[in-house]
Design an enzyme around this catalytic site. Sequence first.
Site, mmCIF file in Angstrom:
data_model
loop_
_atom_site.group_PDB
_atom_site.id
_atom_site.type_symbol
_atom_site.label_atom_id
_atom_site.label_comp_id
_atom_site.label_asym_id
_atom_site.label_seq_id
_atom_site.Cartn_x
_atom_site.Cartn_y
_atom_site.Cartn_z
ATOM 1 N N CYS A 2 0.835 -1.220 0.000
ATOM 2 C CA CYS A 2 0.000 0.000 0.000
ATOM 3 C C CYS A 2 0.865 1.263 0.000
ATOM 4 C CB CYS A 2 -0.873 0.045 1.241
ATOM 5 S SG CYS A 2 -1.778 -1.471 1.574
HETATM 6 N N1 GLN Z 1 -1.533 -6.059 5.123
HETATM 7 C C1 GLN Z 1 -2.413 -4.944 4.834
HETATM 8 C C2 GLN Z 1 -3.588 -5.347 3.990
HETATM 9 O O1 GLN Z 1 -3.634 -6.392 3.429
HETATM 10 C C3 GLN Z 1 -1.646 -3.797 4.194
HETATM 11 C C4 GLN Z 1 -1.188 -4.166 2.837
HETATM 12 C C5 GLN Z 1 -0.129 -3.296 2.234
HETATM 13 O O2 GLN Z 1 0.589 -2.517 2.840
HETATM 14 N N2 GLN Z 1 0.027 -3.544 0.977
HETATM 15 O O3 GLN Z 1 -4.485 -4.567 3.888
#
Ligand code: GLN
Length: 292
Positions: A2
């Site tokens: 993210c």
């Molecule tokens: N693990 C979290 C999710 O799946 C954040 C994912 C991320 O940082 N890509 O929402």
Amino acid sequence: MCRHLAYLGPPTAVGELLTRGTHSLRTQSWAPREMRDGGTINADGFGVAWWLPADAAPADHGAGVTWHGGATGDPRDTAVDRAATVSRYRNAAPIWTDPAVEEVLPQLRSTAVLAAIRSATVGMPVERGACAPFTHGHWAFSHNGAIPDWRRTLTDVAAQFGAPSLLEAESLTDSATLWVILHGLLTRADAPESAAGETTPGTVLREVVRAVLARSPQARLNLLLGDGETVWATTWHHSLAVLVTDEFAVVASEPYDDDARWRSLADRQLVVVRPGSLTVESLETDDERAGS
Ligand code: GLN
């Protein structure tokens, strides 16, 4: 992984912040520069939170009342007189598909915004409830990263911090569950009976990051937290940059433009940001610093 972003400063259009710059948050959804072994694009939804002064909020959403995420009825949630209250918009679809980004969100103005685009960690659901920002009271939160073995890890971390009900998590993800633990601690630190200054949001983030790492050493923990006046963020594995002037402050996984004032942060730091103010502290233990 993210990407996330937070803004504090003069009133700005909430939607414009998502599309600002040649490398905007929206552009980062399909062309991120620094994913650091966490996927390739951020197409599993997005969200944005913004704060309004309490007197600008609709009458039935007064200061200190939770807009979303469930009013708890806990007197500690309403005892503190808040300058601002938070609301949000989220969608589990890719940000580039949502016309609200250009047609609705630019009509909202705020002095504080926190936004995120999501690349779901493998095995986690793709749904609106899993999209950051997560909110509670006047707080908004985003997590860029992943916690290996998160169910066991966060069950143990919750037991360490007063056993909040993890069933409150909006989605069965590491981030939504981590938020239940964090907002319980933040609400407690806010309570009038807690000694002023003893537990700050920064110390809450630090303690929770350390508690997660103690049980899941490969956890990636770039956290972003705001209350409408200050932004707290951690770097643990993923990229983060800040742009702080006397008028405004932005914290972002990746700079959205080539302004020479962007400063990229080292890994394993805790930062506290306001317009005209930036503090950076290490999250490492003395042993880790000595060993690195
Ligand atoms: N693990 C979290 C999710 O799946 C954040 C994912 C991320 O940082 N890509 O929402």
